[in-house]
Design an enzyme around this catalytic site. Sequence first.
Site, PDB file in Angstrom:
ATOM      1  N   SER A   1       0.812  -1.208   0.000  1.00  0.00           N
ATOM      2  CA  SER A   1       0.000   0.000   0.000  1.00  0.00           C
ATOM      3  C   SER A   1       0.854   1.270   0.000  1.00  0.00           C
ATOM      4  O   SER A   1       1.626   1.512  -0.917  1.00  0.00           O
ATOM      5  CB  SER A   1      -0.959  -0.042   1.193  1.00  0.00           C
ATOM      6  OG  SER A   1      -1.917   0.971   1.119  1.00  0.00           O
TER       7      SER A   1
ATOM      8  N   ASP B   1      -5.907   2.549  -3.308  1.00  0.00           N
ATOM      9  CA  ASP B   1      -7.157   2.408  -2.562  1.00  0.00           C
ATOM     10  C   ASP B   1      -7.423   3.618  -1.666  1.00  0.00           C
ATOM     11  O   ASP B   1      -8.434   3.660  -0.965  1.00  0.00           O
ATOM     12  CB  ASP B   1      -7.206   1.107  -1.753  1.00  0.00           C
ATOM     13  CG  ASP B   1      -6.184   1.037  -0.632  1.00  0.00           C
ATOM     14  OD1 ASP B   1      -5.333   1.944  -0.527  1.00  0.00           O
ATOM     15  OD2 ASP B   1      -6.217   0.062   0.149  1.00  0.00           O
TER      16      ASP B   1
ATOM     17  N   GLY C   1      -1.359  -1.360  16.144  1.00  0.00           N
ATOM     18  CA  GLY C   1      -1.668  -2.735  15.801  1.00  0.00           C
ATOM     19  C   GLY C   1      -0.487  -3.509  15.274  1.00  0.00           C
ATOM     20  O   GLY C   1      -0.561  -4.726  15.079  1.00  0.00           O
TER      21      GLY C   1
ATOM     22  N   ARG D   1      -0.285   5.289  19.702  1.00  0.00           N
ATOM     23  CA  ARG D   1      -0.538   6.393  18.782  1.00  0.00           C
ATOM     24  C   ARG D   1      -1.384   7.456  19.479  1.00  0.00           C
ATOM     25  O   ARG D   1      -2.326   7.131  20.211  1.00  0.00           O
ATOM     26  CB  ARG D   1      -1.220   5.887  17.515  1.00  0.00           C
ATOM     27  CG  ARG D   1      -0.384   4.820  16.806  1.00  0.00           C
ATOM     28  CD  ARG D   1      -0.872   4.518  15.407  1.00  0.00           C
ATOM     29  NE  ARG D   1      -0.090   3.457  14.809  1.00  0.00           N
ATOM     30  CZ  ARG D   1       1.113   3.612  14.247  1.00  0.00           C
ATOM     31  NH1 ARG D   1       1.657   4.824  14.213  1.00  0.00           N
ATOM     32  NH2 ARG D   1       1.759   2.593  13.720  1.00  0.00           N
TER      33      ARG D   1
END
Length: 606
Positions: free
Chosen positions: A75, A318, A559, A565
């Site tokens: 990605s 995407d 994750g 975060r």
Amino acid sequence: MRPCMHYPEVPNTNELNRLLKHFSIPPKTKFTYGTAGFRYHHELLPPIIVRIAIFAALRSSSLDGEPVGLMITASHNPEQDNGLKISDSNGGMLPIEWEAMATDFANAKNLKLLMEIAAKNNSQPGKEMIVHIGRDTRSHSLHLSQLAIRSLKAFGAMVIDHGLVTTPALHYNVLRSNVNHMPNALLYGSSGTSFEKEYLNSIIGSYVSLLSTKSQLYTQKIHWNKRSMLVDCACGVGGLKVPLLNQMIEEFTENSGILLDTSSLVHLTPVNLPGDGPLNERCGAEYVQKQQKLPVIYTETDETLNMEYVASFDGDADRIVFHAKDVDGNLVLLDGDKIAVLVSSFLQEEIEALSTAVPFAKSIRCGIVQTAYANGSSTAYLKNVVKTDVVIAKTGVKHVHTAAHHHFDVGTYFEANGHGTVLFGKKFFELLAKAEQCLVSTSRKNRSNIAWQRLRVLPRLVNQAVGDAISDLFLVDAILYLKGWNLYTWGQLYSDMPSRQCKVKVQDRTMIHTNENETKATSPIQLQMALDAAMDAMAKNSPTGRQANRPRAFVRPSGTEDAVRIYAEANSQKDADALATEAAALVYKLCNGTGNLPSFTKESKL
């Protein structure tokens, strides 16, 4: 170009054992399933590829042979990374209950353990196992996809290899192979062409049809100024597809019979194509949205580039954000929050216009799904101006997608990073059917009729499987054209609250827990109390007492790494920076922070 079919062979245990032994799990390594699959440095991927290819075949078998998908991509990550995204048979993400099995598969040492894990999860090889596979433009993606194909064939699965393809197209192809999962199969006829050609034709045909509705509101022919958009393809796979679109738009308008002033159609100028520069480096949606900077244009051109209308994709296309450069050369960013506002406003306007002739339209539940990362100003605008329902879901596509399906008949979701789509439920298609009965014989210039024409093309324009940069590009452009807006007009709908994001490395991220939508920390118990106190103190000193402008901060465990975060927003960038700095210090102190403490002020508290 048609996909390459690899037909199944008799399961070859010897070949599988050779692959698993040759591509063994490195010592002291634990692979973990992420949001949509696995993502690591490309040198770590081969063992995962072999094992998850077998896993995908088993998933197809568990669905009685319904095809699933594997996409080789990392990605928006840099070139040296790669990954494996999994598409379930409905074109969406792998069900959460299968993620633990995927993690176990990725870490299994041999075939015997793989089959034991499968048996434990009531999964066995079947007569039909079909897997679609695609890859992005990374230099190592071809090798990894070939390894996946080799593993699938050895296991006895049929492989449909789409080659270089965007992630959304791969998801669409999987959904298109399982018409029983499509929201309305009648909307998707088989064209006899390749999956990708059908995918792009569906988008373009719907886009042109949507644009053509504007002229029906005028009694005389209007000449619209020729429009052009610069498309930053992040030096990724989207750069192979965008150059085709101008040609396909021209071919479609010539052959469709739709009367449309060609100046209405946007002309796409693609830049940052594969090979022009480093993938995702200082360009693309992730860079523009996170760094709040204009992209570097690596493509050499003699043209004067139009920086007033720009879209940026990420590496696998995407995600999309729009942006422009103002008179002072500064970035004007239209991110996923702004896209959500534009799209949801348009949908509600058209459904309301249709409701004057079709009262059933008033029963359609429209709404937005956001995450905690959505800017507070966007949420306030949606609730107070658009007057739509807003649901806050846990961060991650699988969570927002599920929430949009569950809560709404027309559910829109866009994460701030630009990943999003619109999902149309069964009741929406009932509305289209009722509208057709009421309006098919009425004047085409009737506003309700035009609303019906617009709404009925949207499920073909909008990718129903997953967020799609190409689909969203044409959706946004069509809405702006129909409204007569440019990016600056759109951007002035509301002003974002200044925000700051950062992360703090910790010894063990599992000690931090949050509520269901990640807006509050539930442990350590002192953490949320301290964050609330920091927000309350800043709110008391705020120049306005309006709740919409209340300073806000939240924390969530990463994750993928031992880190927390942090997101903070306030009425000024100075306050947002101060709140993020204080939140980081609290996490560092209460959650066993390690390494450097991020600070955006001269002094940080510990």
